[in-house]
Design a protein around this motif. Structure first.
Motif, PDB file in Angstrom:
ATOM      1  N   VAL A  14      35.900  47.743  34.605  1.00 40.07           N
ATOM      2  CA  VAL A  14      35.159  47.355  33.393  1.00 40.07           C
ATOM      3  C   VAL A  14      34.160  46.254  33.693  1.00 40.07           C
ATOM      4  N   SER A  15      34.536  45.291  34.533  1.00 35.25           N
ATOM      5  CA  SER A  15      33.614  44.192  34.852  1.00 35.25           C
ATOM      6  C   SER A  15      32.347  44.710  35.510  1.00 35.25           C
ATOM      7  N   SER A  19      45.131  37.583  37.017  1.00 37.32           N
ATOM      8  CA  SER A  19      45.286  37.699  35.562  1.00 37.32           C
ATOM      9  C   SER A  19      45.981  39.000  35.178  1.00 37.32           C
ATOM     10  N   GLY A  20      45.660  40.081  35.891  1.00 33.73           N
ATOM     11  CA  GLY A  20      46.308  41.358  35.625  1.00 33.73           C
ATOM     12  C   GLY A  20      47.798  41.297  35.892  1.00 33.73           C
ATOM     13  N   LEU A  65      46.259  47.471  34.844  1.00 30.73           N
ATOM     14  CA  LEU A  65      45.490  46.438  34.142  1.00 30.73           C
ATOM     15  C   LEU A  65      44.421  45.826  35.032  1.00 30.73           C
ATOM     16  N   SER A  66      44.790  45.442  36.252  1.00 29.03           N
ATOM     17  CA  SER A  66      43.791  44.838  37.153  1.00 29.03           C
ATOM     18  C   SER A  66      42.752  45.858  37.588  1.00 29.03           C
ATOM     19  N   LEU A  97      40.724  38.350  38.385  1.00 32.84           N
ATOM     20  CA  LEU A  97      41.132  39.547  37.649  1.00 32.84           C
ATOM     21  C   LEU A  97      42.447  40.107  38.203  1.00 32.84           C
ATOM     22  N   ALA A 136      40.387  46.284  34.761  1.00 31.08           N
ATOM     23  CA  ALA A 136      39.524  45.111  34.616  1.00 31.08           C
ATOM     24  C   ALA A 136      38.440  45.079  35.686  1.00 31.08           C
TER      25      ALA A 136
END
Length: 471
Positions: A128-129, A31-32, A121-122, A28, A125
């Motif tokens: 949220v995960s 990816s972020g 963003l990270s 994450l 994420a």
């Protein structure tokens, strides 16, 4: 007997302690960073993403997340605390990465906008995960799966209350299956929960039903009963937890601390542990520094307006009490005309107060006069969030007539607070108003978390700048 923690925070949220969860977090983070580069630069082939920075962040995530308790058990704990813990850990990771990049003289290669996007963003994420996993587990537990069976030993009303708390928090993953009431009172302990008053029959039932948890919800005076149940289940694979009934002696929610190698219970002490205060201190200093840099043009503009509006200094200073009663000078933009002050008497501003300048009225209404207090935060006198400090003369008055008033100073005072976003700000011309403010301040102390601080900051920005009671 397990007395490491009074609260029933046991078990593990599925997957969060496994290597897969740590690998997912790293994915994450990376990816972020890539998603942020796509947003910032549009073309990944042409981007200015710093791979070294991303590598450092991934490494810090693997090292710091376990240390900061991200992978600990969250069974029975509030969602807001989980969000706050993850947010704080991620900000520490990014801060550590920035420090390392600065020491390597590589910050010139980092796009600030890309870094901001990446952090958001990270961080989102990661939160949220965990929220998604939490929601799935709650539904699974509502369906009767992934539950830990609990036996409760208690006295009368407190025993009933503990069982009802378990039943009302079904998503936490606990289920009360039996109770032993030392002093039964009228009323039903819990729906379908059998109650025993014979130790041998109770112990036999606990073993036959495969109970995993034994919670001793007893007063501290019941030492013999506590010892008896601990001895009874010493050789069983049952977790024995002490959930003491201390309503009559404890001011705040009590906790076990290590005191020179001995377990001790806080009865009247700061409810915020030292480790949490350190986290709060780090956040306060970083937030204040960033706020002063970002608000520098506004601060200069306000200072000029104050100076031109009337004769006198730009800043107004006054002595206030900080943490543990230490005295400091608080900074505000001056909002009143220079006037004589009677020694030992503080007159609060009232509606239509002739002492307030036109510029000062606007500053007070919008709370912009409070902005210089970020210097107090940077100096360590105040926090971003905490109970608002009052004039020393008001402290002496309200300490005598408002219950719990002095305990507001168990932590540093704040620029904003739980009381302020709930309408308790401005003039306190009635004792009832001050009592309401103090009750909200004590609630904040009992329930402090990094997530709650973030909620208060966001609420202050969203609705706290203008208030009808501020004049």
């Amino acid at each position: 007997m397990d007395t490491a923690n009074f609260r029933p925070q046991i078990g593990a949220i599925s997957g969060l302690q496994s290597p897969i969860a740590r690998l997912l977090d790293v994915m994450l983070v990376v990816s972020g960073a890539l998603a942020a580069a796509q947003v910032r630069f549009g073309d990944l082939a042409q981007n200015r993403i710093d791979s070294a920075f991303v590598t450092f962040a991934a490494a810090f995530t693997l090292v710091l997340f376990p240390v900061l308790g991200v992978y600990g058990s969250w069974r029975g704990r509030a969602m807001l605390r989980l969000v706050g813990q993850v947010s704080f850990a991620w900000l520490i990771v990014q801060g550590s990465g920035l420090v390392l990049m600065f020491s390597l003289h590589r910050t010139d290669y980092v796009s600030r906008l890309w870094f901001a996007y990446w952090t958001a963003l990270s961080g989102g994420a990661l939160i949220v995960s965990r929220v998604a996993v939490r929601i799935v587990l709650e539904r699974v537990r509502h369906a009767g799966l992934n539950l830990r069976r609990v036996a409760v030993v208690g006295c009368g009303a407190h025993c009933q209350q503990v069982v009802r708390n378990i039943e009302s928090a079904s998503a936490s993953g606990f289920r009360a299956v039996v109770a032993f009431d030392l002093r039964p009172v009228m009323g039903i302990v819990g729906s379908g929960v059998p109650v025993f008053d014979d130790v041998n029959k109770f112990a036999a039932y606990v073993r036959s039903q495969g109970v995993q948890e034994l919670w001793l919800a007893l007063p501290l005076s019941e030492e013999q009963v506590i010892s008896r149940f601990v001895s009874e289940f010493r050789d069983d694979l049952v977790n024995v937890r002490f959930v003491p009934d201390m309503r009559s002696v404890a001011l705040f929610d009590s906790d076990v601390i290590d005191l020179i190698g001995m377990p001790a219970i806080n009865l009247v002490a700061s409810p915020v542990p030292a480790r949490a205060l350190l986290k709060k201190e780090i956040f306060d200093r970083a937030f204040a520094a960033l706020a002063l840099i970002a608000l520098a043009p506004l601060l200069i503009t306000i200072a000029a307006a104050v100076k031109l509006s009337s004769r006198g200094p730009v800043f107004f200073t006054q002595k206030r009490k900080g943490a543990d009663g230490r005295i400091f000078r608080i900074y505000k933009f001056r909002s009143m005309r220079a006037h004589a002050v009677e020694s030992g008497v503080i007159k609060q501003a009232t509606k239509g107060d002739p002492r307030i300048t036109r510029v000062g009225a606007f500053l007070r209404r919008t709370s912009l006069d409070e902005l210089p207090q970020f210097f107090n935060v940077l100096c360590g006198h105040m926090s971003v969030v905490g109970p608002r400090p009052h004039a020393l003369e008001h402290d002496e008055l309200y300490q005598k007539v408002v219950n719990g008033y002095i305990h507001r100073y168990r932590i540093k005072p704040g620029i904003t607070g739980w009381a302020q976003i709930n309408g308790f700000r401005g003039e306190t011309d009635q004792i009832e108003k001050m009592q309401g403010r103090v009750e909200h301040d004590l609630y904040y102390l009992r329930n402090w978390s990094f997530g709650l601080d973030m909620r208060i900051v966001v609420a202050t920005i969203a609705k706290g700048f203008v208030h009808s009671n501020a004049y």
